[in-house]
Scaffold this active site. Structure first.
Site, PDB file in Angstrom:
ATOM      1  N   ALA A  75       0.840  -1.201   0.000  1.00 17.92           N
ATOM      2  CA  ALA A  75       0.000   0.000   0.000  1.00 17.92           C
ATOM      3  C   ALA A  75       0.868   1.242   0.000  1.00 17.92           C
ATOM      4  O   ALA A  75       1.983   1.252   0.548  1.00 17.92           O
ATOM      5  CB  ALA A  75      -0.942   0.025   1.205  1.00 17.92           C
ATOM      6  N   GLU A 108      -2.788 -12.322  -3.146  1.00 17.86           N
ATOM      7  CA  GLU A 108      -4.219 -12.266  -3.416  1.00 17.86           C
ATOM      8  C   GLU A 108      -4.625 -10.816  -3.629  1.00 17.86           C
ATOM      9  O   GLU A 108      -4.079  -9.932  -2.982  1.00 17.86           O
ATOM     10  CB  GLU A 108      -5.028 -12.819  -2.237  1.00 17.86           C
ATOM     11  N   ASN A 113     -10.050  -4.682  -7.879  1.00 16.41           N
ATOM     12  CA  ASN A 113      -8.928  -3.752  -7.669  1.00 16.41           C
ATOM     13  C   ASN A 113      -8.088  -3.632  -8.943  1.00 16.41           C
ATOM     14  O   ASN A 113      -6.984  -4.142  -9.053  1.00 16.41           O
ATOM     15  CB  ASN A 113      -8.070  -4.224  -6.491  1.00 16.41           C
ATOM     16  N   TYR A 120       0.366  -5.535 -10.888  1.00 21.21           N
ATOM     17  CA  TYR A 120       0.881  -6.902 -10.771  1.00 21.21           C
ATOM     18  C   TYR A 120       1.075  -7.550 -12.151  1.00 21.21           C
ATOM     19  O   TYR A 120       2.057  -8.268 -12.364  1.00 21.21           O
ATOM     20  CB  TYR A 120      -0.071  -7.757  -9.922  1.00 21.21           C
TER      21      TYR A 120
HETATM   22  C1  COA Z   1      -1.872  -0.365  -5.626  1.00 16.17           C
HETATM   23  C2  COA Z   1      -0.986   0.746  -5.076  1.00 16.17           C
HETATM   24  C3  COA Z   1      -0.035   0.181  -4.031  1.00 16.17           C
HETATM   25  C4  COA Z   1      -0.138   1.320  -6.245  1.00 16.17           C
HETATM   26  O1  COA Z   1       0.782   2.243  -5.691  1.00 16.17           O
HETATM   27  P1  COA Z   1       1.268   3.517  -6.521  1.00 16.17           P
HETATM   28  O2  COA Z   1       2.457   4.083  -5.825  1.00 16.17           O
HETATM   29  O3  COA Z   1       0.137   4.418  -6.812  1.00 16.17           O
HETATM   30  O4  COA Z   1       1.730   2.798  -7.868  1.00 16.17           O
HETATM   31  P2  COA Z   1       2.604   3.408  -9.056  1.00 16.17           P
HETATM   32  O5  COA Z   1       2.626   4.910  -8.990  1.00 16.17           O
HETATM   33  O6  COA Z   1       3.917   2.713  -9.054  1.00 16.17           O
HETATM   34  O7  COA Z   1       1.729   2.981 -10.303  1.00 16.17           O
HETATM   35  C5  COA Z   1       1.984   1.764 -10.963  1.00 16.17           C
HETATM   36  C6  COA Z   1       0.916   1.508 -12.022  1.00 16.17           C
HETATM   37  O8  COA Z   1      -0.306   1.141 -11.400  1.00 16.17           O
HETATM   38  C7  COA Z   1      -1.377   1.649 -12.200  1.00 16.17           C
HETATM   39  N1  COA Z   1      -2.070   2.684 -11.470  1.00 16.17           N
HETATM   40  C8  COA Z   1      -1.703   3.294 -10.325  1.00 16.17           C
HETATM   41  N2  COA Z   1      -2.657   4.168  -9.938  1.00 16.17           N
HETATM   42  C9  COA Z   1      -3.642   4.093 -10.849  1.00 16.17           C
HETATM   43  C10 COA Z   1      -4.893   4.733 -10.992  1.00 16.17           C
HETATM   44  N3  COA Z   1      -5.355   5.626 -10.098  1.00 16.17           N
HETATM   45  N4  COA Z   1      -5.657   4.399 -12.058  1.00 16.17           N
HETATM   46  C11 COA Z   1      -5.237   3.496 -12.967  1.00 16.17           C
HETATM   47  N5  COA Z   1      -4.046   2.851 -12.883  1.00 16.17           N
HETATM   48  C12 COA Z   1      -3.272   3.158 -11.840  1.00 16.17           C
HETATM   49  C13 COA Z   1      -0.773   2.256 -13.419  1.00 16.17           C
HETATM   50  O9  COA Z   1      -0.618   1.253 -14.390  1.00 16.17           O
HETATM   51  C14 COA Z   1       0.554   2.702 -12.855  1.00 16.17           C
HETATM   52  O10 COA Z   1       1.545   2.909 -13.798  1.00 16.17           O
HETATM   53  P3  COA Z   1       1.640   4.337 -14.577  1.00 16.17           P
HETATM   54  O11 COA Z   1       1.575   5.416 -13.535  1.00 16.17           O
HETATM   55  O12 COA Z   1       2.954   4.261 -15.278  1.00 16.17           O
HETATM   56  O13 COA Z   1       0.463   4.349 -15.494  1.00 16.17           O
HETATM   57  C15 COA Z   1      -1.827   1.926  -4.495  1.00 16.17           C
HETATM   58  O14 COA Z   1      -2.777   2.323  -5.463  1.00 16.17           O
HETATM   59  C16 COA Z   1      -2.532   1.572  -3.197  1.00 16.17           C
HETATM   60  O15 COA Z   1      -1.970   1.683  -2.109  1.00 16.17           O
HETATM   61  N6  COA Z   1      -3.795   1.127  -3.297  1.00 16.17           N
HETATM   62  C17 COA Z   1      -4.585   0.773  -2.112  1.00 16.17           C
HETATM   63  C18 COA Z   1      -4.087  -0.494  -1.445  1.00 16.17           C
HETATM   64  C19 COA Z   1      -4.145  -1.656  -2.417  1.00 16.17           C
HETATM   65  O16 COA Z   1      -5.088  -1.839  -3.170  1.00 16.17           O
HETATM   66  N7  COA Z   1      -3.072  -2.480  -2.372  1.00 16.17           N
HETATM   67  C20 COA Z   1      -2.994  -3.700  -3.148  1.00 16.17           C
HETATM   68  C21 COA Z   1      -3.624  -4.810  -2.365  1.00 16.17           C
HETATM   69  S1  COA Z   1      -3.462  -6.353  -3.203  1.00 16.17           S
END
Ligand code: COA
Length: 153
Positions: A75, A108, A113, A120
């Protein structure tokens, strides 16, 4: 943006992780759970991503079980999302896993999501199964993802 990634080593670092947990998940892990993880040395690892000011902006925790890496949580704080921290954490954890002898990685994810699933998939995870109604708040299927070992640089 550059992120510094290092291990969570002491109980006082857990509070920052809990704040991100609470902002990200409907069933956040508790302090007691993270304290137990800290005790489980050699198996349980939690990496923190920090910004240039040293502020914790994200984390990724996993277990290394024989030749498998089980990613438990990933996260990033809402205000720091879309800045590459999630990618940096996942890349770091997969590399660490390889160093620790893991040949495959699994996790998982909620079916809905899309953001996490996209991330992933980029790293080569594919859907290997479904756990029906695995999550609560709201009830939802979990997709079980696996990734075979590959060179992460
Ligand atoms: C999933 C999560 C960890 C990604 O972290 P992040 O720092 O925003 O990720 P990144 O900036 O490295 O983004 C990686 C890619 O994810 C996708 N992505 C990230 N945010 C996105 C958004 N709001 N909408 C669409 N795609 C998105 C894109 O493909 C992105 O790549 P890009 O920016 O080059 O297009 C974050 O959104 C999060 O904490 N979500 C809530 C918790 C969660 O769902 N964790 C996973 C549980 S399995």
């Amino acid at each position: 943006m550059t992120w510094r990634i290092d291990l969570l080593r002491t109980p006082d670092e857990i509070e920052a992780v809990l704040a991100i947990e609470r902002a990200s998940f409907t069933n956040p892990w508790t302090r007691e759970m993270y304290l137990a993880e800290l005790e489980n040395r050699g198996v349980s690892f939690c990496y923190l991503a920090r910004d240039e000011a040293g502020q914790v902006v994200g984390f990724c925790s996993f277990w290394r079980i024989l030749d498998e890496l089980h990613i438990n949580n990933l996260a990033v704080a809402p205000g720091a999302r879309r800045g590459g921290a999630g990618t940096a954490l996942l890349q770091h954890v997969l590399r660490q896993g390889t160093k620790l002898g893991a040949r495959r990685a699994t996790l998982e994810v909620r079916r809905s999501n899309e953001v996490a699933r996209t991330l992933y998939e980029r790293f080569g995870f594919t859907v290997a199964g479904v756990r029906r109604a695995y999550y609560t708040h709201p009830v939802e299927d979990a997709l079980v993802l696996w990734r075979e070992a590959r060179d992460d640089g």
